[in-house]
Motif scaffolding. Sequence first.
Motif, mmCIF file in Angstrom:
data_model
loop_
_atom_site.group_PDB
_atom_site.id
_atom_site.type_symbol
_atom_site.label_atom_id
_atom_site.label_comp_id
_atom_site.label_asym_id
_atom_site.label_seq_id
_atom_site.Cartn_x
_atom_site.Cartn_y
_atom_site.Cartn_z
ATOM 1 N N ARG A 252 60.238 31.513 61.267
ATOM 2 C CA ARG A 252 61.458 30.951 60.672
ATOM 3 C C ARG A 252 62.165 30.060 61.678
ATOM 4 N NH1 ARG A 252 62.144 29.570 56.338
ATOM 5 N NH2 ARG A 252 61.757 31.612 55.385
ATOM 6 N N ASP A 253 62.195 30.471 62.928
ATOM 7 C CA ASP A 253 62.808 29.659 63.982
ATOM 8 C C ASP A 253 62.089 28.316 64.108
ATOM 9 O OD1 ASP A 253 65.052 30.101 65.740
ATOM 10 O OD2 ASP A 253 63.661 29.820 67.409
ATOM 11 N N ASP A 254 60.750 28.342 64.005
ATOM 12 C CA ASP A 254 59.976 27.099 64.075
ATOM 13 C C ASP A 254 60.351 26.148 62.950
ATOM 14 O OD1 ASP A 254 58.693 28.245 66.228
ATOM 15 O OD2 ASP A 254 56.853 28.709 65.140
ATOM 16 N N LEU A 255 60.517 26.683 61.745
ATOM 17 C CA LEU A 255 60.911 25.838 60.616
ATOM 18 C C LEU A 255 62.308 25.257 60.825
ATOM 19 C CD1 LEU A 255 59.537 27.975 57.652
ATOM 20 C CD2 LEU A 255 58.760 25.685 58.291
ATOM 21 N N LEU A 256 63.208 26.100 61.338
ATOM 22 C CA LEU A 256 64.570 25.616 61.579
ATOM 23 C C LEU A 256 64.600 24.565 62.691
ATOM 24 C CD1 LEU A 256 66.545 28.978 61.313
ATOM 25 C CD2 LEU A 256 66.585 27.072 59.700
ATOM 26 N N ALA A 283 50.479 23.228 65.249
ATOM 27 C CA ALA A 283 49.076 23.614 65.388
ATOM 28 C C ALA A 283 48.321 23.438 64.075
ATOM 29 C CB ALA A 283 48.984 25.060 65.871
ATOM 30 N N LEU A 284 48.931 23.830 62.963
ATOM 31 C CA LEU A 284 48.281 23.675 61.662
ATOM 32 C C LEU A 284 48.135 22.207 61.286
ATOM 33 C CD1 LEU A 284 50.026 26.552 59.663
ATOM 34 C CD2 LEU A 284 47.646 26.495 60.445
ATOM 35 N N ALA A 285 49.139 21.393 61.629
ATOM 36 C CA ALA A 285 49.036 19.958 61.354
ATOM 37 C C ALA A 285 47.899 19.333 62.150
ATOM 38 C CB ALA A 285 50.359 19.271 61.679
ATOM 39 N N ARG A 286 47.774 19.713 63.409
ATOM 40 C CA ARG A 286 46.711 19.155 64.251
ATOM 41 C C ARG A 286 45.319 19.562 63.768
ATOM 42 N NH1 ARG A 286 49.649 20.046 70.189
ATOM 43 N NH2 ARG A 286 50.629 17.969 70.241
ATOM 44 N N ALA A 287 45.223 20.715 63.126
ATOM 45 C CA ALA A 287 43.929 21.186 62.636
ATOM 46 C C ALA A 287 43.627 20.700 61.224
ATOM 47 C CB ALA A 287 43.905 22.722 62.662
ATOM 48 N N HIS A 288 44.538 19.998 60.593
ATOM 49 C CA HIS A 288 44.370 19.597 59.194
ATOM 50 C C HIS A 288 43.374 18.441 59.074
ATOM 51 C CE1 HIS A 288 45.396 18.525 55.060
ATOM 52 N NE2 HIS A 288 46.055 19.672 54.998
ATOM 53 N N ALA A 313 60.218 11.226 58.830
ATOM 54 C CA ALA A 313 58.813 10.951 58.515
ATOM 55 C C ALA A 313 57.926 12.136 58.875
ATOM 56 C CB ALA A 313 58.352 9.694 59.253
ATOM 57 N N ALA A 314 58.207 12.763 60.019
ATOM 58 C CA ALA A 314 57.423 13.933 60.428
ATOM 59 C C ALA A 314 57.639 15.090 59.459
ATOM 60 C CB ALA A 314 57.804 14.340 61.847
ATOM 61 N N ARG A 315 58.869 15.274 59.021
ATOM 62 C CA ARG A 315 59.154 16.327 58.042
ATOM 63 C C ARG A 315 58.358 16.100 56.758
ATOM 64 N NH1 ARG A 315 65.788 16.457 58.437
ATOM 65 N NH2 ARG A 315 65.987 18.018 60.092
ATOM 66 N N GLU A 316 58.379 14.868 56.273
ATOM 67 C CA GLU A 316 57.657 14.551 55.040
ATOM 68 C C GLU A 316 56.159 14.806 55.211
ATOM 69 O OE1 GLU A 316 58.580 10.559 53.945
ATOM 70 O OE2 GLU A 316 60.718 10.946 53.631
ATOM 71 N N ALA A 317 55.641 14.452 56.379
ATOM 72 C CA ALA A 317 54.211 14.664 56.631
ATOM 73 C C ALA A 317 53.863 16.144 56.660
ATOM 74 C CB ALA A 317 53.819 13.996 57.947
ATOM 75 N N LEU A 318 54.711 16.962 57.300
ATOM 76 C CA LEU A 318 54.461 18.399 57.366
ATOM 77 C C LEU A 318 54.463 19.020 55.968
ATOM 78 C CD1 LEU A 318 56.662 19.218 60.479
ATOM 79 C CD2 LEU A 318 54.188 19.536 60.335
ATOM 80 N N VAL A 323 51.525 22.507 55.352
ATOM 81 C CA VAL A 323 51.672 23.509 56.411
ATOM 82 C C VAL A 323 53.017 24.226 56.319
ATOM 83 C CG1 VAL A 323 50.068 22.298 57.937
ATOM 84 C CG2 VAL A 323 52.501 21.827 58.113
ATOM 85 N N VAL A 324 54.023 23.573 55.739
ATOM 86 C CA VAL A 324 55.311 24.253 55.558
ATOM 87 C C VAL A 324 55.143 25.406 54.577
ATOM 88 C CG1 VAL A 324 57.689 24.014 54.743
ATOM 89 C CG2 VAL A 324 56.653 22.203 56.127
ATOM 90 N N ASP A 325 54.438 25.151 53.475
ATOM 91 C CA ASP A 325 54.171 26.228 52.518
ATOM 92 C C ASP A 325 53.341 27.340 53.157
ATOM 93 O OD1 ASP A 325 55.563 24.988 50.497
ATOM 94 O OD2 ASP A 325 53.805 24.065 49.569
ATOM 95 N N ASP A 326 52.385 26.949 54.010
ATOM 96 C CA ASP A 326 51.549 27.943 54.690
ATOM 97 C C ASP A 326 52.398 28.849 55.569
ATOM 98 O OD1 ASP A 326 49.630 29.392 56.062
ATOM 99 O OD2 ASP A 326 48.384 27.680 56.551
ATOM 100 N N VAL A 327 53.309 28.265 56.333
ATOM 101 C CA VAL A 327 54.168 29.056 57.213
ATOM 102 C C VAL A 327 55.104 29.944 56.396
ATOM 103 C CG1 VAL A 327 56.001 28.942 58.948
ATOM 104 C CG2 VAL A 327 53.997 27.461 59.152
ATOM 105 N N GLU A 328 55.652 29.410 55.313
ATOM 106 C CA GLU A 328 56.513 30.230 54.453
ATOM 107 C C GLU A 328 55.733 31.413 53.875
ATOM 108 O OE1 GLU A 328 59.609 30.296 53.999
ATOM 109 O OE2 GLU A 328 60.473 28.297 54.258
ATOM 110 N N ARG A 329 54.493 31.179 53.482
ATOM 111 C CA ARG A 329 53.664 32.270 52.955
ATOM 112 C C ARG A 329 53.447 33.335 54.023
ATOM 113 N NH1 ARG A 329 48.700 33.342 53.870
ATOM 114 N NH2 ARG A 329 48.251 31.263 54.738
#
Length: 373
Positions: A252-256, A283-288, A313-318, A323-329
Motif C-alpha cells: 500500500r505504501d508503494d502505491l501511495l 519490478a512488475l513493470a520491468r518484467a512485463h 504518464a508513468a501512472r497511466e502506464a502502470l 500491475v496496479v491491479d496486480d498489487v491491489e490483488r
Amino acid sequence: MNGGRAAAAGRDDLAAIEADLPAAVTAELADYLAGRRKGTLDVAEEFAEATDDLARFVLDGGKRLRPTFAWWGWRAAGGLEHPGPVLRAVSALELIQGCALVHDDLIDDSATRRGQPTVHARWTSRHVDAAWAGDPGRFGAAVAILLGDVALAWADDMLHESGLDPAVLARGRPVWQAMRTEVLGGQFLDVQGHASSDSSPETALRISRYKTAAYTVERPLHLGAALAGADDATVRALRHYGRDLGIAFQLRDDLLGVFGDPAVTGKPAGDDLREGKLTLLVALARAHPDRETAAVVERAVGDPDLDADAVAAAREALVALGVVDDVERRITELTASALDAVRGSGDAQAPVLAPPAPERLADLAVAATRRVR
C-alpha cells in the motif's frame, strides 16, 4: 495494596491506555526524551539543540503502528499485569522507527517528510544560513547520521530501563535483536538492489519483507507476545499475521508513493519514482512483456527532475500494464491470509487469542491496508 485491588488498578490502567493508545505512546516518548535532555546538555548546548530536533521529529507525527502492534501482541498472548512498564517498553519501537526514517531519508535524498523538511535537509539549511565552513550537504548528512544513531541507542536504553522484570526482558531480547538486524539488512538489500540493478519481483518482495514488514508488524507483535510469555502456537499465528499484513502494508505504501495525494502523504507526487525505489510496482513493470508501455515507467524511475506530466504518464502506464491491479490483488490476498491466521479459520489447532485482541488486530489490518497516507 492487596491482590484484588492491584488487579483492579491494572484493569483501570489498561482501559486508560487503550482508550487512546497512540496518545499514550506519545506521552511515554515525550517523558523519556525530556529525561534524556540533561545528559545532552551536559555534553554541550549545541548537542542538546540537535537532540531537541530529533525529539520533535519523533513526537510530531507518526501513526505509532509499531508500539500498537507490540501492545496487541502482548494482549493477544494474555498480557494483563504491569501495563505501565510494557507500554514504556513497546514505545521504544518509535525510536527505532525514528532512526530508520532519518537514515532512510538521507539514503534516498528526500527533501520532505510529513510535509516538513527532512532532518538532513533542515541541518543543511542551518549550515547555509549560519555561513559555516565546509560543504552544507555533507554537514547535514553527518548530523542526520549521528541523530539516527542517537535514536537507535536511546531505543535500547528505553527498552531496558522500562521497569520490566529482568526475566520478562530476557524473553523479549532475542526478538528485539532479530528485529534490529532485519531492518538494517532490509535497508542494505534496498541499497544493493538499486546499485546492482537487481529488479526482480522476488527481490522487491524480499526488500519489503525485511525493510518494512518485519519491523513494522511481525516483530513488534512477536516482541509483545514474548513479553507476555506466549506459547509457540500463539507466536506462530501472530508472526503469520504480521508477515503477511506487513508486506500488504508496504505494498500500500508503494502505491501511495506513486499515486498518493501530496497534501495527504506529505511527500511530493511520484517521489518514489524520482528516488528510483525498487518497489513491486516497478519490478512488475520491468518484467512485463509490453516493452513500449513499460519504457514509460522505466524513463521515470530514478529521474530526479521528473515533472508532473511525466509522473502522470508513468501512472497511466502502470495502470495500463495491469500491475496496479496486480498489487491491489496481492494486498487483498495477504490481508485475508493475515486475518485467517488470527481468527483460526476453522483450524482446531489454532491458538485462541485473548480478547479483545482478535477484534483489534482485524481493525488494524483494515487501517494498515486501506489508508491514504
